[in-house]
Design a protein around this motif. Structure first.
Motif, PDB file in Angstrom:
ATOM      1  N   GLY A 100      10.365 -33.547 -66.912  1.00 40.87           N
ATOM      2  CA  GLY A 100      11.579 -33.151 -66.213  1.00 40.87           C
ATOM      3  C   GLY A 100      11.860 -34.114 -65.086  1.00 40.87           C
ATOM      4  O   GLY A 100      11.056 -34.993 -64.780  1.00 40.87           O
ATOM      5  N   TYR A 101      12.996 -33.953 -64.450  1.00 44.13           N
ATOM      6  CA  TYR A 101      13.379 -34.812 -63.334  1.00 44.13           C
ATOM      7  C   TYR A 101      12.457 -34.523 -62.157  1.00 44.13           C
ATOM      8  O   TYR A 101      12.738 -33.670 -61.317  1.00 44.13           O
ATOM      9  N   GLY A 102      11.338 -35.194 -62.106  1.00 38.64           N
ATOM     10  CA  GLY A 102      10.399 -34.970 -61.021  1.00 38.64           C
ATOM     11  C   GLY A 102       9.502 -33.764 -61.221  1.00 38.64           C
ATOM     12  O   GLY A 102       8.656 -33.463 -60.383  1.00 38.64           O
ATOM     13  N   ILE A 103       9.673 -33.048 -62.325  1.00 40.84           N
ATOM     14  CA  ILE A 103       8.852 -31.862 -62.591  1.00 40.84           C
ATOM     15  C   ILE A 103       7.510 -32.314 -63.173  1.00 40.84           C
ATOM     16  O   ILE A 103       7.463 -33.067 -64.147  1.00 40.84           O
ATOM     17  N   GLU A 104       6.443 -31.869 -62.573  1.00 42.46           N
ATOM     18  CA  GLU A 104       5.098 -32.239 -63.017  1.00 42.46           C
ATOM     19  C   GLU A 104       4.575 -31.202 -64.019  1.00 42.46           C
ATOM     20  O   GLU A 104       4.588 -30.016 -63.743  1.00 42.46           O
ATOM     21  N   CYS A 105       4.146 -31.689 -65.165  1.00 41.09           N
ATOM     22  CA  CYS A 105       3.687 -30.803 -66.232  1.00 41.09           C
ATOM     23  C   CYS A 105       2.354 -31.316 -66.785  1.00 41.09           C
ATOM     24  O   CYS A 105       2.165 -31.399 -68.008  1.00 41.09           O
ATOM     25  N   GLU A 106       1.436 -31.697 -65.927  1.00 41.81           N
ATOM     26  CA  GLU A 106       0.230 -32.405 -66.346  1.00 41.81           C
ATOM     27  C   GLU A 106      -0.599 -31.613 -67.356  1.00 41.81           C
ATOM     28  O   GLU A 106      -1.058 -32.148 -68.368  1.00 41.81           O
ATOM     29  N   GLU A 107      -0.829 -30.336 -67.077  1.00 40.88           N
ATOM     30  CA  GLU A 107      -1.657 -29.524 -67.981  1.00 40.88           C
ATOM     31  C   GLU A 107      -0.968 -29.325 -69.320  1.00 40.88           C
ATOM     32  O   GLU A 107      -1.605 -29.403 -70.377  1.00 40.88           O
ATOM     33  N   ASN A 108       0.332 -29.045 -69.291  1.00 42.70           N
ATOM     34  CA  ASN A 108       1.070 -28.879 -70.541  1.00 42.70           C
ATOM     35  C   ASN A 108       1.046 -30.154 -71.367  1.00 42.70           C
ATOM     36  O   ASN A 108       0.897 -30.124 -72.598  1.00 42.70           O
ATOM     37  N   ARG A 109       1.208 -31.285 -70.717  1.00 36.55           N
ATOM     38  CA  ARG A 109       1.212 -32.568 -71.424  1.00 36.55           C
ATOM     39  C   ARG A 109      -0.148 -32.860 -72.045  1.00 36.55           C
ATOM     40  O   ARG A 109      -0.239 -33.400 -73.157  1.00 36.55           O
ATOM     41  N   ARG A 110      -1.214 -32.490 -71.348  1.00 38.36           N
ATOM     42  CA  ARG A 110      -2.561 -32.695 -71.894  1.00 38.36           C
ATOM     43  C   ARG A 110      -2.761 -31.907 -73.180  1.00 38.36           C
ATOM     44  O   ARG A 110      -3.513 -32.313 -74.061  1.00 38.36           O
ATOM     45  N   ARG A 111      -2.080 -30.788 -73.256  1.00 42.29           N
ATOM     46  CA  ARG A 111      -2.226 -29.914 -74.414  1.00 42.29           C
ATOM     47  C   ARG A 111      -1.468 -30.443 -75.640  1.00 42.29           C
ATOM     48  O   ARG A 111      -1.759 -30.031 -76.762  1.00 42.29           O
ATOM     49  N   CYS A 112      -0.505 -31.327 -75.436  1.00 50.45           N
ATOM     50  CA  CYS A 112       0.357 -31.807 -76.528  1.00 50.45           C
ATOM     51  C   CYS A 112       0.402 -33.330 -76.552  1.00 50.45           C
ATOM     52  O   CYS A 112       1.479 -33.938 -76.387  1.00 50.45           O
ATOM     53  N   PRO A 113      -0.723 -34.000 -76.767  1.00 54.97           N
ATOM     54  CA  PRO A 113      -0.747 -35.469 -76.671  1.00 54.97           C
ATOM     55  C   PRO A 113       0.132 -36.176 -77.695  1.00 54.97           C
ATOM     56  O   PRO A 113       0.730 -37.212 -77.381  1.00 54.97           O
ATOM     57  N   ASN A 114       0.210 -35.643 -78.913  1.00 55.92           N
ATOM     58  CA  ASN A 114       1.032 -36.300 -79.927  1.00 55.92           C
ATOM     59  C   ASN A 114       2.518 -36.176 -79.608  1.00 55.92           C
ATOM     60  O   ASN A 114       3.298 -37.105 -79.852  1.00 55.92           O
ATOM     61  N   THR A 115       2.903 -35.050 -79.066  1.00 55.03           N
ATOM     62  CA  THR A 115       4.304 -34.863 -78.666  1.00 55.03           C
ATOM     63  C   THR A 115       4.653 -35.803 -77.526  1.00 55.03           C
ATOM     64  O   THR A 115       5.708 -36.451 -77.536  1.00 55.03           O
ATOM     65  N   VAL A 116       3.769 -35.893 -76.546  1.00 51.18           N
ATOM     66  CA  VAL A 116       4.000 -36.784 -75.405  1.00 51.18           C
ATOM     67  C   VAL A 116       4.116 -38.232 -75.876  1.00 51.18           C
ATOM     68  O   VAL A 116       4.986 -38.982 -75.420  1.00 51.18           O
ATOM     69  N   LYS A 117       3.257 -38.629 -76.806  1.00 52.93           N
ATOM     70  CA  LYS A 117       3.305 -39.993 -77.331  1.00 52.93           C
ATOM     71  C   LYS A 117       4.626 -40.251 -78.066  1.00 52.93           C
ATOM     72  O   LYS A 117       5.237 -41.317 -77.922  1.00 52.93           O
ATOM     73  N   ALA A 118       5.082 -39.264 -78.836  1.00 55.74           N
ATOM     74  CA  ALA A 118       6.343 -39.415 -79.563  1.00 55.74           C
ATOM     75  C   ALA A 118       7.519 -39.538 -78.604  1.00 55.74           C
ATOM     76  O   ALA A 118       8.462 -40.299 -78.846  1.00 55.74           O
ATOM     77  N   LEU A 119       7.470 -38.821 -77.491  1.00 53.70           N
ATOM     78  CA  LEU A 119       8.562 -38.860 -76.521  1.00 53.70           C
ATOM     79  C   LEU A 119       8.750 -40.251 -75.924  1.00 53.70           C
ATOM     80  O   LEU A 119       9.857 -40.595 -75.465  1.00 53.70           O
ATOM     81  N   GLU A 120       7.702 -41.055 -75.942  1.00 58.52           N
ATOM     82  CA  GLU A 120       7.798 -42.413 -75.416  1.00 58.52           C
ATOM     83  C   GLU A 120       8.737 -43.286 -76.246  1.00 58.52           C
ATOM     84  O   GLU A 120       9.176 -44.343 -75.790  1.00 58.52           O
ATOM     85  N   LYS A 121       9.087 -42.837 -77.441  1.00 57.71           N
ATOM     86  CA  LYS A 121       9.994 -43.593 -78.311  1.00 57.71           C
ATOM     87  C   LYS A 121      11.457 -43.437 -77.910  1.00 57.71           C
ATOM     88  O   LYS A 121      12.313 -44.170 -78.413  1.00 57.71           O
ATOM     89  N   ILE A 122      11.737 -42.491 -77.037  1.00 61.57           N
ATOM     90  CA  ILE A 122      13.131 -42.185 -76.697  1.00 61.57           C
ATOM     91  C   ILE A 122      13.525 -42.918 -75.418  1.00 61.57           C
ATOM     92  O   ILE A 122      13.028 -42.594 -74.333  1.00 61.57           O
ATOM     93  N   PRO A 123      14.417 -43.907 -75.505  1.00 57.85           N
ATOM     94  CA  PRO A 123      14.835 -44.646 -74.302  1.00 57.85           C
ATOM     95  C   PRO A 123      15.507 -43.719 -73.296  1.00 57.85           C
ATOM     96  O   PRO A 123      16.363 -42.917 -73.649  1.00 57.85           O
ATOM     97  N   GLY A 124      15.081 -43.809 -72.056  1.00 59.52           N
ATOM     98  CA  GLY A 124      15.730 -43.031 -71.013  1.00 59.52           C
ATOM     99  C   GLY A 124      15.458 -41.545 -71.066  1.00 59.52           C
ATOM    100  O   GLY A 124      16.230 -40.753 -70.506  1.00 59.52           O
TER     101      GLY A 124
END
Length: 262
Positions: A100-124
């Motif tokens: 999110g815009y400045g929203i920290e979601c560290e624990e949630n992101r740790r739980r979904c590593p493949n989703t987080v990695k896929a999100l890196e494909k989206i510019p901006g």
């Protein structure tokens, strides 16, 4: 009234009115410099990353399935972002934030590593969350706050009959399909129905509207400033508090689960 602008609140201060006028001007520049025009729903072919992103949908769905085991404990959208209380106040629209815009979601992101990695494909990419609608949930007509971002929904759990689970953007309708995405401008009047007996889940993403030259610079500046607004600061605080409580309970439950399995 501009069909893409929500009505202004009553009794606003002079500063608020000036700020609204500034944002209105910026939004006109966003449309002027937009690379792909200004339709309610876009052609996915205009965004080369979309097809590649959809290839990861099964990995994303597998992580969602794990998250959904805690469905009852997930926060309702209005518990994180208070401004959506104008359109929903029940527990039938739940969220699981990943960015999110400045929203920290560290624990949630740790739980979904493949989703987080896929999100890196989206510019901006600016916002990402699992958006979870209960059966028979209706989200009334509303408009987004700022057209400098576009929205992408990746269908993950799509109940039948599909025609009863849909979104209207301006005068266009779309029913979600598993593994398929749709890109739209949420600043157009839009409305959502899940008139089925099943849960609907999409990966809900906001990304920066592709623009040229001055428009891109101006939009980037506004978006970078957004995380400093009281609204987003409060959302960040609410998300951090929810994660702290939720994962503390998870850690407390683990010893009991281990003991029960012996």
């Amino acid at each position: 009234m501009d069909p893409k602008k929500a009505p202004l609140k009553q009794n606003r201060s002079t500063f608020d009115k000036v700020f609204d006028a500034l944002i209105s001007w910026v939004e006109k520049q966003n449309i002027k410099y937009s690379i792909h025009g200004n339709p309610p729903i876009y052609d996915n072919a205009d965004f080369p990353w979309a097809a590649e992103f959809e290839q990861d949908w099964e990995l994303i769905r597998a992580e969602l399935d794990e998250v959904m085991k805690d469905h009852a404990s997930l926060p309702s959208f209005h518990e994180i972002t208070k401004e959506v209380e104008t359109i929903t106040t029940d527990n039938n629209w739940k969220t699981f934030f990943l960015a999110g815009y400045g929203i920290e979601c560290e624990e949630n992101r740790r739980r979904c590593p493949n989703t987080v990695k896929a999100l890196e494909k989206i510019p901006g990419m600016k916002t990402a969350m699992f958006s979870i609608l209960s059966p028979q949930k209706h989200i009334p007509a509303h408009r987004g706050p700022y057209n400098g971002v576009l929205r992408y929904h990746l269908g993950l759990i799509c109940p039948e009959p599909r025609e009863n689970c849909k979104i209207r953007v301006d005068q266009q309708y779309y029913s979600w399909s598993q593994g398929k995405g749709v890109i739209f401008d949420d600043c157009f009047d839009h409305e959502v129905w899940n008139d089925t007996d099943g849960i609907r889940v999409v990966l809900f993403i906001d990304f920066q509207r592709p623009m040229t030259g001055f428009g891109n610079w101006l939009n980037s500046t506004v978006i970078n400033l957004a995380k400093h607004t009281p609204y987003l600061k409060e959302a960040n605080k609410n998300q951090k508090e929810w994660e702290k409580k939720f994962y503390a309970k998870q850690k407390q439950a683990k010893p009991e689960e281990v003991g029960a399995g012996k």
